[in-house]
Design an enzyme around this catalytic site. Structure first.
Site, short mmCIF file in Angstrom:
data_model
loop_
_atom_site.label_atom_id
_atom_site.label_comp_id
_atom_site.label_asym_id
_atom_site.label_seq_id
_atom_site.Cartn_x
_atom_site.Cartn_y
_atom_site.Cartn_z
N ASP A 66 -58.52 -63.41 -30.92
CA ASP A 66 -59.93 -63.24 -31.24
C ASP A 66 -60.64 -62.53 -30.09
O ASP A 66 -60.53 -62.95 -28.94
CB ASP A 66 -60.55 -64.63 -31.47
CG ASP A 66 -61.97 -64.59 -31.95
OD1 ASP A 66 -62.36 -63.58 -32.57
OD2 ASP A 66 -62.70 -65.58 -31.73
N HIS A 79 -72.85 -65.21 -32.02
CA HIS A 79 -71.92 -66.25 -31.60
C HIS A 79 -72.64 -67.44 -30.98
O HIS A 79 -73.72 -67.29 -30.40
CB HIS A 79 -70.92 -65.69 -30.57
CG HIS A 79 -70.04 -64.61 -31.12
ND1 HIS A 79 -70.17 -63.30 -30.74
CD2 HIS A 79 -69.03 -64.65 -32.01
CE1 HIS A 79 -69.26 -62.58 -31.37
NE2 HIS A 79 -68.57 -63.37 -32.15
N HIS A 120 -68.43 -62.46 -37.92
CA HIS A 120 -68.37 -63.28 -36.72
C HIS A 120 -69.69 -64.04 -36.57
O HIS A 120 -70.72 -63.63 -37.10
CB HIS A 120 -68.14 -62.41 -35.49
CG HIS A 120 -66.74 -61.90 -35.38
ND1 HIS A 120 -65.88 -62.32 -34.40
CD2 HIS A 120 -66.04 -61.02 -36.13
CE1 HIS A 120 -64.71 -61.72 -34.54
NE2 HIS A 120 -64.79 -60.92 -35.60
N GLY A 121 -69.65 -65.15 -35.85
CA GLY A 121 -70.86 -65.93 -35.67
C GLY A 121 -71.27 -66.68 -36.93
O GLY A 121 -72.46 -66.86 -37.20
N ASN A 145 -65.16 -66.18 -39.13
CA ASN A 145 -64.75 -66.87 -37.92
C ASN A 145 -65.56 -68.16 -37.75
O ASN A 145 -66.78 -68.14 -37.83
CB ASN A 145 -64.97 -65.98 -36.70
CG ASN A 145 -63.90 -64.91 -36.57
OD1 ASN A 145 -63.28 -64.51 -37.56
ND2 ASN A 145 -63.67 -64.44 -35.37
N THR A 169 -67.69 -72.85 -33.32
CA THR A 169 -68.69 -73.81 -32.84
C THR A 169 -68.89 -74.97 -33.80
O THR A 169 -68.92 -76.14 -33.39
CB THR A 169 -70.03 -73.09 -32.60
OG1 THR A 169 -69.83 -72.03 -31.65
CG2 THR A 169 -71.07 -74.06 -32.05
#
Length: 293
Positions: A82, A178, A208-209, A230, A233
């Site tokens: 990643d 992100h 992403h994020g 993705n 978190t």
């Protein structure tokens, strides 16, 4: 099965669903990811970032571990680097046996991004390894980067970029970032731009994020053409909360048992997320050799 991302993402693109790409730093998380994929008959991607790779999960250890978990399964599992920004990290993962890599040269200008991406694509493709690239820039939520329209992916540039680099999947910037957003904040995504990108490129697109972006945003992004999401978190936070709760309930719990609580919580979270993005039940193994139903 231990495979590259290419075929699973092409299938997801054709059938308008998304595959989870889940960051992983240890055995318990790898097991949770593989168990969830197997239980849901869903393809899955295991992500390891360079920071995670250097702090916890070296390629030489993680590749044989994940292959051992994935190969007995009847669902496809990919292992992806990643945000590979450094060539030495990318080549290390290729040598170790990763099935996919992401080259992230989005911090450079357009021509330098193309040059670096083409180099990695040529190296990876000759070894049967798929490549994800990024155009535009998905920054950090804490810095408010997600709402900087200057960072968003331009459709005309994306078409040229893919034609010149031959990447297999493209991470696009449409308003996510992100990390953790401020409390009660939900990002506003540029769905018109996403629809235009999908129509122009007709290839697997990556978000992403995704953590903290909100279920409505995620569902709409998938409907409009996102095929890889993705997740880091949100999963790490969920797993930590489950382990913290168990420690408060049972302060003398054994280390191995608390790890099991974390693994079970991760597995449940992943299975629920797979349902949300439409990847559950997509993979039906057939002895005739047909992979996807």
């Amino acid at each position: 099965m231990y495979v590259s991302m290419k075929e699973m993402l092409l299938h997801a693109s054709e059938h308008r669903y998304a595959v989870m790409a889940i960051n992983c730093v240890n055995l318990e998380q790898a097991k949770a990811i593989c168990y969830a994929a197997d239980a849901e008959a869903a393809p899955v991607i295991i992500n390891i970032s360079p920071r995670q790779m250097k702090a916890h999960a070296t390629p030489e250890v993680m590749v044989p571990l994940i292959r051992a978990l994935a190969e007995p399964l009847d669902v496809p599992v990919a292992l992806n680097l990643d945000h590979g920004a450094e060539f030495k990290d990318i080549t290390r993962c290729i040598r170790a046996g990763y099935s996919s890599v992401m080259v992230d040269a989005s911090q450079y200008d357009f021509e330098e991004n193309i040059r670096r991406t083409r180099l990695v694509t040529a190296l990876a493709h000759e070894r049967g390894i798929s490549v994800e690239a990024e155009l535009g820039h998905v920054g950090q939520a804490a810095a408010g980067d997600g709402q900087e329209a200057d960072f968003y992916t331009r459709v005309d540039k994306a078409v040229e970029f893919v034609e010149r680099t031959h990447c297999d999947a493209l991470a696009v910037a449409i308003g996510t970032a992100h990390g953790s957003y401020p409390d009660n904040y939900v990002p506003q995504l540029d769905f018109d731009r996403l629809a235009q990108l999908k129509e122009a490129l007709n290839m697997p697109l990556v978000l992403h994020g995704g953590s903290g972006a909100g279920e409505a945003n995620i569902r709409k992004a998938v409907a409009l053409g996102i095929n890889k999401i993705n997740v880091c978190t949100d999963l790490f936070r969920h797993q930590r909360a489950a382990m913290h709760k168990q420690l408060n309930t049972e302060p003398t719990i054994d280390y191995m048992d608390i790890q099991m609580h974390g693994m079970q919580a991760a597995c449940a979270f992943i299975r629920s997320y797979m349902h949300m993005i439409g990847s559950s039940g997509r993979y039906q193994f057939r002895h005739t050799g047909d992979a996807y139903d």
